[in-house]
Design a protein around this motif. Structure first.
Motif, PDB file in Angstrom:
ATOM      1  N   LEU A 175       5.071  -0.371  12.316  1.00  0.00           N
ATOM      2  CA  LEU A 175       3.651  -0.632  12.554  1.00  0.00           C
ATOM      3  C   LEU A 175       2.797  -0.190  11.370  1.00  0.00           C
ATOM      4  N   ALA A 176       3.234   0.884  10.712  1.00  0.00           N
ATOM      5  CA  ALA A 176       2.459   1.397   9.588  1.00  0.00           C
ATOM      6  C   ALA A 176       2.595   0.494   8.370  1.00  0.00           C
ATOM      7  N   TYR A 186       6.916 -20.347  20.257  1.00  0.00           N
ATOM      8  CA  TYR A 186       6.202 -19.202  20.841  1.00  0.00           C
ATOM      9  C   TYR A 186       6.507 -17.934  20.044  1.00  0.00           C
ATOM     10  N   LEU A 207      -0.739   5.241  16.984  1.00  0.00           N
ATOM     11  CA  LEU A 207      -0.520   3.878  16.503  1.00  0.00           C
ATOM     12  C   LEU A 207      -0.230   2.965  17.694  1.00  0.00           C
ATOM     13  N   ARG A 208       0.588   3.472  18.610  1.00  0.00           N
ATOM     14  CA  ARG A 208       0.974   2.664  19.764  1.00  0.00           C
ATOM     15  C   ARG A 208       1.603   3.565  20.818  1.00  0.00           C
ATOM     16  N   LYS A 266       5.118 -13.767  16.105  1.00  0.00           N
ATOM     17  CA  LYS A 266       5.454 -13.018  14.897  1.00  0.00           C
ATOM     18  C   LYS A 266       4.268 -12.959  13.942  1.00  0.00           C
ATOM     19  N   GLU A 276       9.241  -7.957   7.635  1.00  0.00           N
ATOM     20  CA  GLU A 276       8.108  -8.084   8.551  1.00  0.00           C
ATOM     21  C   GLU A 276       8.540  -8.814   9.822  1.00  0.00           C
ATOM     22  N   ASP A 277       9.817  -9.041   9.955  1.00  0.00           N
ATOM     23  CA  ASP A 277      10.280  -9.962  10.977  1.00  0.00           C
ATOM     24  C   ASP A 277      10.449  -9.365  12.368  1.00  0.00           C
ATOM     25  N   MET A 278      10.351  -8.028  12.470  1.00  0.00           N
ATOM     26  CA  MET A 278      10.583  -7.409  13.772  1.00  0.00           C
ATOM     27  C   MET A 278       9.395  -7.684  14.709  1.00  0.00           C
ATOM     28  N   LEU A 279       9.715  -8.063  15.933  1.00  0.00           N
ATOM     29  CA  LEU A 279       8.669  -8.327  16.917  1.00  0.00           C
ATOM     30  C   LEU A 279       9.077  -7.734  18.256  1.00  0.00           C
ATOM     31  N   LEU A 280       8.124  -7.074  18.895  1.00  0.00           N
ATOM     32  CA  LEU A 280       8.405  -6.429  20.162  1.00  0.00           C
ATOM     33  C   LEU A 280       7.468  -6.981  21.226  1.00  0.00           C
ATOM     34  N   LEU A 281       8.042  -7.582  22.251  1.00  0.00           N
ATOM     35  CA  LEU A 281       7.224  -8.118  23.338  1.00  0.00           C
ATOM     36  C   LEU A 281       7.519  -7.331  24.604  1.00  0.00           C
ATOM     37  N   LYS A 338      -3.644  10.465  15.623  1.00  0.00           N
ATOM     38  CA  LYS A 338      -4.006   9.051  15.696  1.00  0.00           C
ATOM     39  C   LYS A 338      -2.820   8.301  16.297  1.00  0.00           C
ATOM     40  N   ALA A 382      -1.867  -4.083  23.872  1.00  0.00           N
ATOM     41  CA  ALA A 382      -0.453  -3.905  23.558  1.00  0.00           C
ATOM     42  C   ALA A 382       0.057  -2.492  23.892  1.00  0.00           C
ATOM     43  N   MET A 441       2.680   5.161   4.583  1.00  0.00           N
ATOM     44  CA  MET A 441       1.967   5.966   5.562  1.00  0.00           C
ATOM     45  C   MET A 441       2.896   7.045   6.101  1.00  0.00           C
ATOM     46  N   LEU A 482      -2.199  -3.859  13.038  1.00  0.00           N
ATOM     47  CA  LEU A 482      -2.547  -2.475  13.310  1.00  0.00           C
ATOM     48  C   LEU A 482      -3.304  -1.824  12.158  1.00  0.00           C
ATOM     49  N   MET A 483      -3.023  -2.245  10.944  1.00  0.00           N
ATOM     50  CA  MET A 483      -3.667  -1.623   9.787  1.00  0.00           C
ATOM     51  C   MET A 483      -4.889  -2.413   9.332  1.00  0.00           C
ATOM     52  N   HIS A 529       0.814 -11.254  16.895  1.00  0.00           N
ATOM     53  CA  HIS A 529       0.898 -10.097  17.793  1.00  0.00           C
ATOM     54  C   HIS A 529       0.092  -8.929  17.216  1.00  0.00           C
ATOM     55  N   PRO A 530      -0.607  -8.182  18.087  1.00  0.00           N
ATOM     56  CA  PRO A 530      -1.437  -7.065  17.604  1.00  0.00           C
ATOM     57  C   PRO A 530      -0.666  -6.066  16.731  1.00  0.00           C
ATOM     58  N   ASP A 531       0.644  -5.956  16.917  1.00  0.00           N
ATOM     59  CA  ASP A 531       1.441  -5.056  16.084  1.00  0.00           C
ATOM     60  C   ASP A 531       1.327  -5.410  14.602  1.00  0.00           C
ATOM     61  N   LYS A 532       1.052  -6.699  14.315  1.00  0.00           N
ATOM     62  CA  LYS A 532       0.980  -7.129  12.919  1.00  0.00           C
ATOM     63  C   LYS A 532      -0.403  -6.842  12.329  1.00  0.00           C
ATOM     64  N   ARG A 588       0.843  -1.183   0.000  1.00  0.00           N
ATOM     65  CA  ARG A 588       0.000   0.000   0.000  1.00  0.00           C
ATOM     66  C   ARG A 588       0.884   1.241   0.000  1.00  0.00           C
ATOM     67  N   MET A 597      -5.597  -9.537  19.298  1.00  0.00           N
ATOM     68  CA  MET A 597      -5.244  -9.292  20.691  1.00  0.00           C
ATOM     69  C   MET A 597      -5.598 -10.498  21.549  1.00  0.00           C
ATOM     70  N   GLN A 654       9.695   2.214  15.076  1.00  0.00           N
ATOM     71  CA  GLN A 654       8.522   1.396  15.388  1.00  0.00           C
ATOM     72  C   GLN A 654       7.279   1.909  14.652  1.00  0.00           C
TER      73      GLN A 654
END
Lengths: 622, 199
Positions: free
Chosen positions: A379-380, B43, A182-183, B48, A386-391, A180, A479, A20, B56-57, B51-54, A17, B67, A375
């Motif tokens: 997120l946008a 896990y 996002l997080r 990956k 797409e591999d980044m993940l934040l816990l 708005k 989150a 953003m 968001l759009m 998660h809600p981050d994926k 898309r 979630m 971030q």
């Protein structure tokens, strides 16, 4: 500049898309910053004067104008009561926090009905949420100048140790500024992202973040693009401001002026104190001239004065290491964040405690905003990978009041979010038909020692013998770290639900009213922005559903498929013609509802695929 | 304020209820002895994706599903990653009421051991007030902690063996002991973190 994607006329881009316009904002106690990602690299945006740091100061003018940033800061000495600084200290705070914070603030604070403090200015009473929204609006204007248009969304950082009220207040401030969100992102986590993405970092790191008014320590494990927060802790009322105050108190003593000084003098002394503190970062001693007094402050003396404050941060670090189940020799490096981490004594103590490499090559004032921008970009959906993940984790335990004013913990601190936990409670008296639910946050046993977040009642429980009603209370943390609570009596299915924010925040109507009141936002602007938001929402839904149908139309019956295709086509036409955001919003809601079961089936399929993938992997291994 | 609860049965919840186990989420055998590294990597792989981050759009419904799915994955991981919670969960599935507060032991020898260990900890705590040097105190607490840790680990082995042999009643009684040692370890950690204050 990254290439913008342009859709084929009449068609929709199927995979990628449009980029953003996403920004990261560090809303700080002393300074705020805004950053974006350009060509894959984050950068802080300058304001109209070319400065990167926007002082978090708001000044209310006689003619009703509002000044923010450097322009406001120049009024600090001449008009202290109408020039508000360090407002973050009051954000999301309640009446019970005032004795600790209020008497140290150089402006007039009044506690309004509902427990929320407001500051009395010539503009009238203003809330910390309003003041913060002015700062955010100012930061966003630099973003608008950069993009040449409105921004689409922002990641806003908060201290990791912020409780639910403080987080909610931050979000309210953003809503009020028309942003708005996002997080909400924890500041130390943002710093870790800024450092972690430069190289393919692996291992356990600590982030020591000592800012203007808040202290955070987080311990994270980094593995292949995964940022896993193991534990976090801090103090949301300890920072560089306190070091200034320690020097200011000493100055008051030296100059012989008492503690009850007028606001102008107080600001003068604070300014002298701050510049002395900054001098001592480089010099062994500094001379101070203030209020006709001249003297010298040595670094050694300054260190003696702040030693107990620094030691407190070190004790918190030890507790968090123990929470994370990590010994200092397992920590590979410690990242220094926040202006106050420049103090050599802080660096020395951090080195002693962690005994590993301390990193500060990214500007400690900028690093949080840089991480937030990365971030936001992620997120946008602007990033290729797409591999980044934040816990991240919940910083403070969430509990409920039980008999005798005791706290029962429902979700313990340092639990990975999002999280949902339920617990069953029962009635205390025969025939009891209502139950009062009091939600609290904190580590202490007694409810009175914890932060009260909200109260609500579950009514219409059918009368039963004591102990036989079964009330299931569910805590859900999303989150952003924000809490939702619901309660249900299981035999009668009576349900009550609350979004936890009324204690100190603003309710939605109040925000809408304030938006309407806002004199610098003409009504038309708001309407145009609302319509634009709904149009983007409609486009997104149409695009999502179209690509979902491309892939998974076989999940629908022929009738379902036809009716969904029809409603997409209708929405597309309506979106092009409609000029009322409310009507468009209703239409979007209807289409979303029509597609609900389709979305659920798709989600179910993707979960089954994910699980099947694992089973396959297991078979191959075995 | 009087709104309907979101539907309680979601896709993944359904999956779990069907298979009756968190183990299925990570495609693991239902056993106490599991490969923790494999659990961790699966896990992370699941988060990956969900998660809600994926999301968001995406639409608000998909956001909500994501979630709830991510929350459930977190809860399942949290349960299986902890030796104690994993043991409790296994016995819960077999119809035992394995919550710690419901568990009372009538093993006389073990009761004696409990009393002795509690007294030992109280002694160390008492010294804290007697203004002994911090170093001395933290050394004593450290060696006590190591002792408890070893005991706890050997109980975990007992549980593992006993569960593998299908001796559920025996597993249940070992679990009761594990619960005691886990709690004692918490108290030791609590004391340790209070000790931090004195150095």
């Amino acid at each position: 500049m990254a290439l913008m994607q342009i859709a084929e006329p009449g068609g929709f881009p199927s995979e990628r898309r449009q980029q953003m316009r996403a920004v990261g904002i560090d809303l700080g106690t002393t300074n705020s910053l805004i950053a974006v990602v350009e060509d894959g690299a984050p950068k802080v945006l300058p304001d109209s004067n070319g400065a990167f740091l926007i002082p978090s100061v708001v000044h209310y003018e006689k003619d009703g104008d509002v000044l923010v940033g450097a322009n406001a800061q120049s009024r600090v000495l001449t008009d202290p009561l109408n020039t508000l600084s360090s407002i973050k200290r009051l954000l999301g705070r309640g009446i019970t926090d005032m004795p600790r914070l209020g008497n140290k603030l150089p402006y007039e604070v009044e506690v309004r009905e509902g427990g929320m403090p407001t500051i009395l200015t010539r503009y009238g009473p203003v809330s910390p949420v309003q003041v913060s929204s002015e700062i955010l609006r100012c930061a966003v204007s630099a973003g608008k100048a950069y993009f040449g248009s409105e921004i689409d969304g922002a990641v806003i950082t908060v201290p990791a140790y912020f409780d639910d009220s403080q987080r909610q207040a931050t979000k309210d401030a953003a809503t009020l500024a028309g942003i708005k969100v996002l997080r909400l992102l924890n500041e130390p986590t943002a710093a870790a992202i800024a450092y972690g993405l430069n190289e393919s970092e692996e291992g356990i790191i600590a982030v020591y973040d000592l800012g203007g008014g808040t202290f955070d320590i987080s311990i994270l494990r980094l593995t292949k693009g995964v940022f896993e927060v193991l534990a976090t802790g801090g103090n949301s009322a300890l920072g560089g401001d306190d070091f200034d105050r320690v020097i200011a108190d000493w100055l008051c003593e030296q100059t012989g002026i008492g503690p009850s000084i007028d606001p102008s003098t107080q600001r003068l002394v604070m300014t002298a104190a701050r510049s002395a503190k900054e001098d001592l970062t480089l010099a062994e001693c500094t001379s101070i001239t203030t209020l006709g007094w001249r003297g010298v402050l040595s670094r050694e003396h300054f260190y003696k004065m702040i030693d107990s404050l620094i030691s407190e941060t070190m004790r918190t670090c030890k507790r968090v290491m123990s929470d994370a189940n990590v010994k200092s020799n397992q920590i590979r490096e410690v990242v220094l964040v926040g202006g106050s981490s420049r103090i050599p004594l802080v660096r020395e103590k951090v080195n002693d405690l962690f005994g590993c490499k301390a990193r500060s090559e990214l500007d400690p004032d900028q690093v949080v905003a840089l991480g937030a921008a990365i971030q936001a970009d992620n997120l946008a959906g602007n990033r290729q990978s797409e591999d980044m993940l934040l816990l991240d984790v919940l910083p403070l335990s969430l509990g409920i009041e039980t008999m005798g004013g005791l706290t029962e913990k429902i979700i313990p601190r340092n639990t990975t979010i999002p999280v949902s936990k339920s617990q069953e409670f029962t009635t205390f008296k025969d025939g009891q038909t209502a139950m009062s639910i009091h939600i609290v946050q904190g580590e202490r046993e007694l409810v009175s020692d914890c932060r009260s977040l909200a109260r609500f009642d579950l009514r219409d429980i059918p009368p039963m013998v004591a102990g036989s009603a079964k009330v299931l209370v569910t805590y859900e943390v999303d989150a952003d770290g924000l809490l939702n609570v619901s309660a249900m009596e299981k035999t009668s299915q009576v349900v009550s639900r609350i979004e936890v924010k009324p204690s100190y925040g603003l309710d939605e109507n109040e925000i809408l009213r304030m938006l309407d009141d806002s004199i610098r936002y003409s009504k038309d602007d708001i309407l145009i922005r609302n319509l634009r938001e709904q149009q983007v929402e409609a486009d997104r839904l149409i695009e999502d559903l179209t690509s979902a149908l491309d892939r998974d139309s076989d999940m629908l019956t022929k009738n379902e498929l036809l009716s969904l295709q029809q409603s997409i086509a209708d929405l597309r036409i309506f979106r092009a013609e409609c000029s009322d955001h409310n009507e468009l919003s209703v239409r979007i809601g209807n289409v979303a509802k029509t597609s609900e079961s389709f979305a659920e089936r798709r989600m179910n399929k993707s979960i089954q695929l994910a699980l099947a993938g694992q089973t396959l992997e297991a078979l191959e291994k075995g | 304020m009087w709104r309907e609860l979101p539907r309680l049965v979601y896709s993944l919840t359904l999956q779990v209820i069907k298979s009756k186990s968190y183990f299925a989420i990570f495609s693991l055998e239902m056993d106490w002895a599991i490969d923790l590294l494999l659990l961790k990597s699966r896990y992370l792989n699941l988060q990956k994706q969900f998660h809600p981050d994926k999301f968001l759009m995406k639409s608000s419904l998909e956001k909500r599903l994501a979630m709830q799915t991510a929350s459930l994955i977190n809860d399942a991981y949290d349960t299986l990653a902890s030796p104690l919670k994993r043991a409790q969960y296994l016995l819960d599935l077999r119809g035992y009421d394995a919550q710690p507060e419901r568990h009372t032991s009538c093993d006389g020898l073990f009761l004696m051991e409990q009393i002795e260990l509690r007294e030992e900890l109280e002694m160390i705590e008492g010294q804290n007030q007697n203004q002994n040097t911090c170093k001395d105190l933290s050394e004593r607490l450290g060696s006590f902690s190591t002792k408890i840790q070893h005991r706890y680990e050997s109980l975990q082995n007992d549980f593992s063996e006993s569960y593998a042999k299908g001796l559920l009643d025996n597993s249940f009684s070992v679990l009761g002991k594990m619960q005691f040692f886990a709690k004692l370890l918490d108290q030791v950690e609590d004391l340790e973190s209070r000790l931090i204050i004195c150095d």
